[in-house]
Scaffold this motif. Sequence first.
Motif, PDB file in Angstrom:
ATOM      1  N   TYR A   1       0.806  -1.212   0.000  1.00  0.00           N
ATOM      2  CA  TYR A   1       0.000   0.000   0.000  1.00  0.00           C
ATOM      3  C   TYR A   1       0.848   1.275   0.000  1.00  0.00           C
ATOM      4  O   TYR A   1       0.339   2.364  -0.265  1.00  0.00           O
ATOM      5  N   LEU A   2       2.143   1.165   0.248  1.00  0.00           N
ATOM      6  CA  LEU A   2       3.035   2.328   0.252  1.00  0.00           C
ATOM      7  C   LEU A   2       3.839   2.485  -1.040  1.00  0.00           C
ATOM      8  O   LEU A   2       4.508   3.495  -1.229  1.00  0.00           O
ATOM      9  N   HIS A   3       3.791   1.510  -1.927  1.00  0.00           N
ATOM     10  CA  HIS A   3       4.615   1.554  -3.139  1.00  0.00           C
ATOM     11  C   HIS A   3       4.394   2.822  -3.957  1.00  0.00           C
ATOM     12  O   HIS A   3       5.351   3.462  -4.389  1.00  0.00           O
ATOM     13  N   ASP A   4       3.136   3.178  -4.207  1.00  0.00           N
ATOM     14  CA  ASP A   4       2.836   4.349  -5.017  1.00  0.00           C
ATOM     15  C   ASP A   4       3.480   5.602  -4.416  1.00  0.00           C
ATOM     16  O   ASP A   4       4.172   6.356  -5.106  1.00  0.00           O
ATOM     17  N   ALA A   5       3.274   5.829  -3.131  1.00  0.00           N
ATOM     18  CA  ALA A   5       3.829   7.016  -2.467  1.00  0.00           C
ATOM     19  C   ALA A   5       5.356   7.007  -2.487  1.00  0.00           C
ATOM     20  O   ALA A   5       5.993   8.049  -2.723  1.00  0.00           O
ATOM     21  N   HIS A   6       5.964   5.868  -2.263  1.00  0.00           N
ATOM     22  CA  HIS A   6       7.424   5.796  -2.240  1.00  0.00           C
ATOM     23  C   HIS A   6       8.008   5.980  -3.640  1.00  0.00           C
ATOM     24  O   HIS A   6       9.070   6.599  -3.793  1.00  0.00           O
ATOM     25  N   CYS A   7       7.329   5.469  -4.660  1.00  0.00           N
ATOM     26  CA  CYS A   7       7.787   5.690  -6.042  1.00  0.00           C
ATOM     27  C   CYS A   7       7.702   7.165  -6.396  1.00  0.00           C
ATOM     28  O   CYS A   7       8.627   7.726  -6.991  1.00  0.00           O
ATOM     29  N   ARG A   8       6.599   7.820  -6.035  1.00  0.00           N
ATOM     30  CA  ARG A   8       6.442   9.249  -6.297  1.00  0.00           C
ATOM     31  C   ARG A   8       7.527  10.057  -5.572  1.00  0.00           C
ATOM     32  O   ARG A   8       8.096  10.994  -6.134  1.00  0.00           O
ATOM     33  N   PHE A   9       7.820   9.688  -4.337  1.00  0.00           N
ATOM     34  CA  PHE A   9       8.876  10.371  -3.591  1.00  0.00           C
ATOM     35  C   PHE A   9      10.213  10.234  -4.315  1.00  0.00           C
ATOM     36  O   PHE A   9      10.938  11.212  -4.497  1.00  0.00           O
ATOM     37  N   GLY A  10      10.541   9.029  -4.733  1.00  0.00           N
ATOM     38  CA  GLY A  10      11.802   8.808  -5.438  1.00  0.00           C
ATOM     39  C   GLY A  10      11.903   9.632  -6.709  1.00  0.00           C
ATOM     40  O   GLY A  10      12.942  10.224  -7.005  1.00  0.00           O
ATOM     41  N   LEU A  11      10.803   9.689  -7.473  1.00  0.00           N
ATOM     42  CA  LEU A  11      10.804  10.494  -8.688  1.00  0.00           C
ATOM     43  C   LEU A  11      10.942  11.976  -8.362  1.00  0.00           C
ATOM     44  O   LEU A  11      11.647  12.710  -9.057  1.00  0.00           O
ATOM     45  N   ARG A  12      10.291  12.425  -7.292  1.00  0.00           N
ATOM     46  CA  ARG A  12      10.369  13.840  -6.891  1.00  0.00           C
ATOM     47  C   ARG A  12      11.786  14.257  -6.537  1.00  0.00           C
ATOM     48  O   ARG A  12      12.170  15.410  -6.750  1.00  0.00           O
ATOM     49  N   ILE A  13      12.570  13.361  -5.967  1.00  0.00           N
ATOM     50  CA  ILE A  13      13.946  13.731  -5.598  1.00  0.00           C
ATOM     51  C   ILE A  13      14.930  13.497  -6.740  1.00  0.00           C
ATOM     52  O   ILE A  13      16.130  13.677  -6.578  1.00  0.00           O
TER      53      ILE A  13
END
Length: 78
Positions: free
Chosen positions: A21-33
Amino acid sequence: MKSCVVSGISIDYVSVCSPNYLHDAHCRFGLRIGADIICEKPVVLNPWNIDALVEMEKEVVKKSTVFYNSGIILLSLH
């Protein structure tokens, strides 16, 4: 999007191995940085979320890779 630097070291990629359930948020975070993303399946729980993730990937010109037990599938080709 800016790249992230921690203690003078830039982050080239983020490996997402968190609960599903956290994959989407963690992927978005990685792309943001400004990092490339390596994520185990499933990338998202809801199919409509993948479109937003792919759009974000295009905006930041980074790559996302999904790992399956039998190999690797790329979300998009660059």
